[in-house]
Design an enzyme around this catalytic site. Sequence first.
Site, mmCIF file in Angstrom:
data_model
loop_
_atom_site.group_PDB
_atom_site.id
_atom_site.type_symbol
_atom_site.label_atom_id
_atom_site.label_comp_id
_atom_site.label_asym_id
_atom_site.label_seq_id
_atom_site.Cartn_x
_atom_site.Cartn_y
_atom_site.Cartn_z
ATOM 1 N N LYS A 138 0.860 -1.185 0.000
ATOM 2 C CA LYS A 138 0.000 0.000 0.000
ATOM 3 C C LYS A 138 0.898 1.238 0.000
ATOM 4 O O LYS A 138 1.931 1.247 0.676
ATOM 5 C CB LYS A 138 -0.890 -0.028 1.239
ATOM 6 C CG LYS A 138 -1.897 1.120 1.328
ATOM 7 C CD LYS A 138 -2.762 0.969 2.587
ATOM 8 C CE LYS A 138 -3.826 2.047 2.693
ATOM 9 N NZ LYS A 138 -4.679 1.864 3.891
ATOM 10 N N SER A 166 -9.621 1.692 3.066
ATOM 11 C CA SER A 166 -8.769 2.502 2.224
ATOM 12 C C SER A 166 -7.722 1.700 1.447
ATOM 13 O O SER A 166 -7.156 2.197 0.484
ATOM 14 C CB SER A 166 -8.033 3.527 3.090
ATOM 15 O OG SER A 166 -7.190 2.854 4.006
ATOM 16 N N SER A 199 -9.793 -0.823 7.179
ATOM 17 C CA SER A 199 -9.204 -0.576 5.855
ATOM 18 C C SER A 199 -8.510 -1.762 5.221
ATOM 19 O O SER A 199 -8.151 -1.704 4.048
ATOM 20 C CB SER A 199 -8.222 0.591 5.932
ATOM 21 O OG SER A 199 -8.933 1.805 5.969
#
Lengths: 96, 487, 502
Positions: B81, B156, B180
């Site tokens: 990420k 997210s 997330s």
Amino acid sequence: MSNTPDLNIDRVAELARIALTPEEKTAYAAQLGEVLKHVEQLKQVNVDGVEPTAHAFSVENVWADDVAQTGLSAEDALRNAPAQRQGMIAVPKVVD
Amino acid sequence: MSTPLTFQTLSGIADQLASGALTSVQLTQAVIDQTAAVESRVNALLSHDAADALAHAQASDERRAAGKPLGPLDGIPIALKDVIAVRDQPLTAGSKMLEKFVSPYDATVTIKLKEAGVVLWGRANCDEFAMGSSTENSAFKTTANPYDLARVPGGSSGGSAAALAAGEAIATLGSDTGGSIRQPAAFCNVVGLKPTYGLISRYGLAAYASSLDQIGPFTRTVEDAAIVLGAIAGHDHRDSTSFKTPIPDYRAALQEKKGPWKLGIPKEYFGEGLDPEVGAAIEKAIEFYRQAGCEIKEVSLPHTEYCLSTYYIIATAEASSNLARYDGVRYTHRSPDAKNIEDVYFKSRSEGFGDEVKRRIILGTYVLSSGYYDAYYLRAQKVRTLIRQDFLKAYEEVDAILTPTTPTPAFKIGETTDPLSMYLQDIYTVGVNLAGLPGISVPAGFTDEGLPIGMQLIGQPYQESDLLAIAHTYDSAHDWSGRLPEL
Amino acid sequence: MFQYAGYSLLATHYSLLKIMNYEAVIGLEVHVQVKTASKIFTRVGQGYGHEENTLTDPVVLALPGALPVMNKAALDAIIKSGLMLHCEIADVCKWDRKNYFYPDSPKNYQITQFDQPICIGGEVEIELPGEARNVMGEHKKIPLTRIHQEEDVGKLTHFAHDSLVDYNRAGTPLMEIVSDPAIASAEEAYAFLTTLRTTMVYAGISDCDMEKGQMRCDANISIRPVGQEELGVKVELKNLNSISYVRDGISHEIKRQKAVLKAGGTIVQETRDFDGITGTSQSLRTKEDAHDYRYFPDPDLMPVRVDQAWKDRLAAECPERPFDKQRRFMAAYDLPYTITSVLVPDRELSDWFEATVAIAGKPQAQAVGNWIANDLLRDLGAANVSLADAKITPAHLAELVGLIEAGTITKQIAREVFTESFGSGETPSAVVERKGLKDDTNSDELEQWCRDAIAGNDKAREQFLGGKDGAINAMKGPVMKASRGKANPKLVDETLRRLLAE
Ligand SMILES: [Mg+2]
Ligand SMILES: [Zn+2]
């Protein structure tokens, strides 16, 4: 907490150093007003005598010994600088 | 028909690498090819460097040829990420603020992955500074759900989930502050693990909310999650909130721990708002565990309804302070119009941050401001104590708690526009972060429309072995992840 | 209008006469940098005078993902300071974020201690100037509010068109020592800082070099009519970057406030900047732009619990407080105040003194004190050598004092010996031996020199015999000269008297 939380968007945006357009101000005030209304429900919870939780688990005395180590080179430190001069970060003249 | 290479499990691929049936260069090339084939539709990655990845793959193959004993991650392409620092790679956090930022240092997890021989592959898209539940808040692109390109992958860590689901990596890392990792895992038919707070170092993870953030893996199976977790967990002297606990062999524990377990079903998680198809899938999963000899008990987490409010106060308060460093001075975007230092702050921040980030900073600034601290922040911290106590009380009776991961399957891109409804996405996941517990989302079926459904299992602090073993019991008996997206 | 203006001028003029009408109330906030090897929340080195931005790392620059980890030595230092200054050490303290934007602050929040500081209360003993330099002044105890720990910021330098930031200083451990508003004058403030500096240097916590910014002081100053309980409006004075500027700045501000009030004006709550060179101050900002710091507990740092064992260990490492030592030196060694006020403020020097006395014996303490305060300091200064690097040792001085006491050498010869030992590190006995400085005159020789001296000084002999005792000195000179300085003055005196009485 009242039913209509008094969010002074100008004051708060100033503290947060974010310039907002009038449209953003109106939109955020309305949206955050909704969120704050939702959050009002916390008023119902009896928190008498309840300790606040600042950390997900409580451990004390986390530290390191005082042994100096090499950090970033000056070049790496300034690698992403938007403006630099004489090995330092440059900003518009600061008048206190 | 055999499963295409880049959709195979990490453990299976590791065996092929170990036996010499496959090289890391072949594997990495397959990942590069798959990315080239689907990325224009999925938009899961913000950046990737094929040459660099192949060079590392080559190095892994050379280590193997030299007869060095290698771990299961050696030569495996893993995408991170874009909130995790990798030296000399961009780190944007999905924000214009960091559009040109190149990290001069490695996160602790990055160091650990490098030591494990991982081929660091690509930076996964995410909501800006990990604030969001759909990855629509990325400043750069909107990631699509591989199972329905018109839908969000969740957020997210939507890029991490989608990249894995689309075969663009063998595993990925995400971060989870309020769901997330787990929510996008549920939306994209992959396993997503949020470990206990403090199990994995946060050093090098761009902070959203420090007391809630935790890095975790996305994998195709629970066994794969155990492998990645084993490589990245452990105490770190650079993170004061990192917990000192021995790291067991999580993969071995899957075989050793066989139950039967006592599973708690919190009635508060099965009320209004739960999609019937999701509810039915979870009921089936519960039934599976019952058949497997587990004791199923109803438990109560009475403060569940306050989780979301508590979360949004604490998370935004911490964020308002954590994101103050993005100021236009040292390394971020600086507004070209800045004439004085206040301009540098106000203009750079209003140009650099997107809507949701600004909203959360403003909310967080407000709840900390003079005259409001006690009513909002302090009260939320106290309610947080009660939420944690609810879970710990439930664990006096049960080994783990089973819930849906999300109230609904993936929603359409652009469909959810008001912040409050978006926040409600996290209703089943935020409690875990507030209580600092480990939680995992495991694929648990599909809706009639073919949208993935996730089951969440919530474990006890630092008992990831138990949690993974419980999840593995279900996961190894089902093959939901074998149902690949049609891309 | 003009009338009022004229009146105000007159009032200012007469304010000196009415000075007793108002009293000053001063509170000090002193920031002291702690002398550690690494920074307070990360392990990159810290220090003064390094090339710009060479003491940084991801934590110092607040890069995305960086996290703080406490420095144990910084905690030890503040607890020690608290123990030295009679503070209560909190059982538990925590870290808070103070949020404000400024380019020298990389995170745009400062990690500090808001509502749970590590040191609570305490006091600083001060000494006010005495009537004369050799008279001890009045001692007072200034109560402290708290001492908390925090991090320093970077350094901004202003140029014509821009400002440049060096982050080397950012993250240096700081202690903020906050006094009660209980200081009554500029002299007291000066004495307060003097004690603080001596105490910190004594305990090895900081060098407190104000020029290097290792100690920095802000003063909150208000005045009120004598007898009034309520405090007046306070003015914060900043940039008092030397101890003398603190004294000058405060005294200037008290005068300014008195002048304002006497002229019928009112004091505005504001922050003023004192310019030590011109001796004037100017307003920086008024109360209206008060900050909202949004303090909250730092989620990245765990609380600190201080148990008794930790405190005991540090207490054992704490040196004797300077004023306690001075009182002990006067009582135990019978030293005069002036000598103690030379020896005590310098811990090394006072240790050197005690080491010497330990060898030479307590009866020699005054002699040792004199040798250190006069000869040693003079020679160190002349040679520009620090005590630590000096070749002369306590053993040397003890031996030298012993040689004088035993009558082996005269004090005059001893000065020469001292200079030799100081320069070379050779022991005094070796110097005496090598240079043949020993008083080896036999009594026959001495007696003959004395007879010659008496014979050659008829006038002095007459005067002495006529009752003028001091006249004997005129006869001593030739004897000492004849002995090349080695004759024992006591023996010369005795012999002369015996011969004169014949
Ligand atoms: Mg202060
Ligand atoms: Zn301070």
